[in-house]
Design a protein around this motif. Structure first.
Motif, short mmCIF file in Angstrom:
data_model
loop_
_atom_site.label_atom_id
_atom_site.label_comp_id
_atom_site.label_asym_id
_atom_site.label_seq_id
_atom_site.Cartn_x
_atom_site.Cartn_y
_atom_site.Cartn_z
N MET A 111 0.82 -1.21 0.00
CA MET A 111 0.00 0.00 0.00
C MET A 111 0.86 1.26 0.00
O MET A 111 0.45 2.30 -0.52
CB MET A 111 -0.95 -0.03 1.19
CG MET A 111 -1.98 -1.15 1.11
SD MET A 111 -3.21 -1.13 2.44
CE MET A 111 -4.12 0.37 2.03
N GLN B 275 1.62 1.76 -3.57
CA GLN B 275 0.42 2.28 -4.22
C GLN B 275 0.18 3.74 -3.85
O GLN B 275 -0.21 4.55 -4.69
CB GLN B 275 -0.79 1.43 -3.83
CG GLN B 275 -0.77 0.02 -4.38
CD GLN B 275 -1.95 -0.79 -3.89
OE1 GLN B 275 -2.35 -0.70 -2.74
NE2 GLN B 275 -2.51 -1.61 -4.78
N PHE B 276 0.43 4.05 -2.58
CA PHE B 276 0.25 5.42 -2.11
C PHE B 276 1.21 6.36 -2.85
O PHE B 276 0.84 7.47 -3.22
CB PHE B 276 0.51 5.47 -0.60
CG PHE B 276 0.30 6.82 0.02
CD1 PHE B 276 -0.96 7.25 0.39
CD2 PHE B 276 1.38 7.68 0.23
CE1 PHE B 276 -1.15 8.50 0.96
CE2 PHE B 276 1.19 8.92 0.80
CZ PHE B 276 -0.08 9.34 1.16
N VAL C 119 -3.90 4.74 -4.20
CA VAL C 119 -4.83 4.65 -3.07
C VAL C 119 -5.05 6.06 -2.53
O VAL C 119 -4.17 6.92 -2.65
CB VAL C 119 -4.26 3.74 -1.96
CG1 VAL C 119 -4.15 2.31 -2.45
CG2 VAL C 119 -2.92 4.24 -1.46
N ARG D 54 -5.17 9.31 -0.29
CA ARG D 54 -4.32 9.77 0.81
C ARG D 54 -5.09 9.84 2.12
O ARG D 54 -4.54 9.58 3.19
CB ARG D 54 -3.72 11.14 0.48
CG ARG D 54 -2.73 11.07 -0.70
CD ARG D 54 -2.14 12.44 -1.02
NE ARG D 54 -1.17 12.36 -2.10
CZ ARG D 54 0.11 12.08 -1.95
NH1 ARG D 54 0.57 11.87 -0.72
NH2 ARG D 54 0.92 12.00 -2.98
N PHE E 10 -5.91 6.39 4.76
CA PHE E 10 -4.92 5.36 4.44
C PHE E 10 -4.84 4.31 5.55
O PHE E 10 -4.85 3.11 5.28
CB PHE E 10 -3.55 6.00 4.23
CG PHE E 10 -2.43 4.99 4.06
CD1 PHE E 10 -2.17 4.45 2.82
CD2 PHE E 10 -1.66 4.59 5.15
CE1 PHE E 10 -1.15 3.52 2.64
CE2 PHE E 10 -0.64 3.66 4.99
CZ PHE E 10 -0.39 3.13 3.73
N SER F 221 -7.89 2.03 5.75
CA SER F 221 -7.85 1.06 4.66
C SER F 221 -6.79 -0.01 4.93
O SER F 221 -7.02 -1.20 4.67
CB SER F 221 -7.54 1.77 3.34
OG SER F 221 -8.53 2.72 3.03
N TYR F 222 -5.66 0.43 5.44
CA TYR F 222 -4.57 -0.50 5.72
C TYR F 222 -4.96 -1.52 6.78
O TYR F 222 -4.81 -2.74 6.59
CB TYR F 222 -3.33 0.27 6.17
CG TYR F 222 -2.25 -0.58 6.78
CD1 TYR F 222 -1.47 -1.44 6.00
CD2 TYR F 222 -1.99 -0.54 8.15
CE1 TYR F 222 -0.49 -2.24 6.56
CE2 TYR F 222 -1.00 -1.33 8.72
CZ TYR F 222 -0.25 -2.17 7.93
OH TYR F 222 0.72 -2.94 8.48
#
Length: 268
Positions: free
Chosen positions: A224, A227-228, A233, A235, A238, A241-242
Motif C-alpha cells: 500500500m 500504491q500510495f 490509493v 491519501r 490510508f 484502509s490498511y
C-alpha cells in the motif's frame, strides 16, 4: 542444571531422551559423524541413544503377526522425546534404508481410518531434527535443491505422525570427505545443545499464526505504501484502509490454512 522446559507429569522423567536414527549404509560415514556430533551436544542428565538401521533386519508387519524387530524399534521411539533422523541423499532422494524404515513403520507411526486417511497417534507432539548430506556442491544444491526431496519425505512422514519439526541440517560436497568441516561440526554441536532447551511437547501453532499476522501486516504496508506513492490509493483514510485490509486478509488466509491443515485432514 536448571530445567523448566518439561513437566514430570507429562513426560514421566525430569530429563530428555534423544534418539538418533541413522539410515545410512555406512556406520562410520559423514552422515553418522553429523549425527554423533549433534548428540554430543546433549548434556546430562539428558540421555542419548542411536539406532543404526542396518543392524536391524526389520520387515513389514503381516496381517496375522507383527514384526518383532519393528516392535523393538517402535518401543525405542516411544521411550524418547526427540528424534534426530539422519540419512544421506542419493539420486536426489532420501536414502533407501530410511525410506524403507518409514514404509515398514507406516501403520505404527499413524492411525489409519476406515477410508485410508492417516491421523497422528502415539508419537504426536514429540520433536525431530533432520539431517542429510550429498555429493553436490553448496551452490548447486542451493540453486537446484538436490536435498529438498529428502527433507520433504522426512517432513511428510513426521507431519502425518504429528511430530514437531525443530530444524534441518545439510552438508554438501561430501565426495571423498572423511571428516566434518569445522564450521559444520560447530553447527551440529550447537543444535545438539539446543536440544537441551526443548521446552514442551505442544506445537507452535499460536506462534506461527502471530508470525503470519505480522508478515501480512508488513507486506500489506509495503504494497500500500508503493500504491500510495503512485497515487493508486487515497491519501485520506490510508490507515483505516490498511488496517481493514490486514485484518480481512489475515482472517481469510488463516481460515483457509486452518481448513486445509486441520479440518480437511480430520474429515478424510
Amino acid at each position: 542444571m536448571e530445567t523448566e522446559r518439561i513437566e514430570i507429569s507429562d513426560w514421566g522423567d525430569c530429563f530428555l531422551k534423544v534418539l538418533g536414527i541413522l539410515g545410512a549404509h555406512r556406520k562410520d560415514g559423514i552422515t553418522e559423524k553429523m549425527l554423533a556430533t549433534v548428540l554430543a551436544g546433549v548434556e546430562a542428565p539428558n540421555q542419548t541413544d542411536i539406532i543404526y538401521l542396518e543392524d536391524y533386519p526389520f520387515k513389514p508387519d503381516r496381517k496375522d503377526q507383527q514384526d518383532p524387530v519393528l516392535n523393538e524399534l517402535e518401543q525405542k521411539m516411544l521411550n524418547s522425546d526427540v528424534w534426530v533422523l539422519a540419512a544421506p541423499t542419493y539420486w536426489g532422494g532420501l536414502a533407501g534404508k530410511m525410506k524403507d524404515f518409514f514404509d515398514c513403520m507406516r501403520e505404527r507411526l499413524v492411525r489409519i481410518d476406515h477410508l485410508g486417511g492417516t491421523h497422528p497417534d502415539r508419537f504426536k507432539d514429540k520433536h525431530y531434527l533432520s539431517i542429510t548430506d550429498c555429493y553436490t556442491g553448496a551452490f548447486e544444491n542451493w540453486v537446484t535443491g538436490v536435498t529438498d526431496q529428502s527433507f520433504r519425505t522426512i517432513d511428510k512422514v513426521m507431519s502425518a505422525a504429528g511430530v514437531i519439526k525443530l530444524h534441518e541440517l545439510v552438508l554438501t560436497n561430501t565426495y571423498g570427505m572423511s571428516e566434518l568441516p569445522e564450521s559444520k561440526k560447530q553447527t551440529c554441536l550447537e543444535w545438539g545443545k539446543r536440544l537441551n532447551s526443548v521446552r514442551k511437547r505442544d506445537d507452535s501453532t499460536v506462534k506461527r499464526y502471530i508470525e503470519l499476522f505480522f508478515m501480512i501486516a508488513f507486506m500489506a504496508f509495503v504494497t500500500m505504501g508503493i500504491q500510495f506513492g503512485f497515487h493508486l490509493v487515497p491519501r485520506q483514510g490510508f490507515w483505516i484502509s490498511y488496517l481493514s485490509f490486514v485484518l480481512i486478509f489475515y482472517v481469510l488466509l488463516g481460515s483457509i490454512l486452518h481448513f486445509f491443515t486441520v479440518v480437511k485432514h480430520r474429515r478424510r
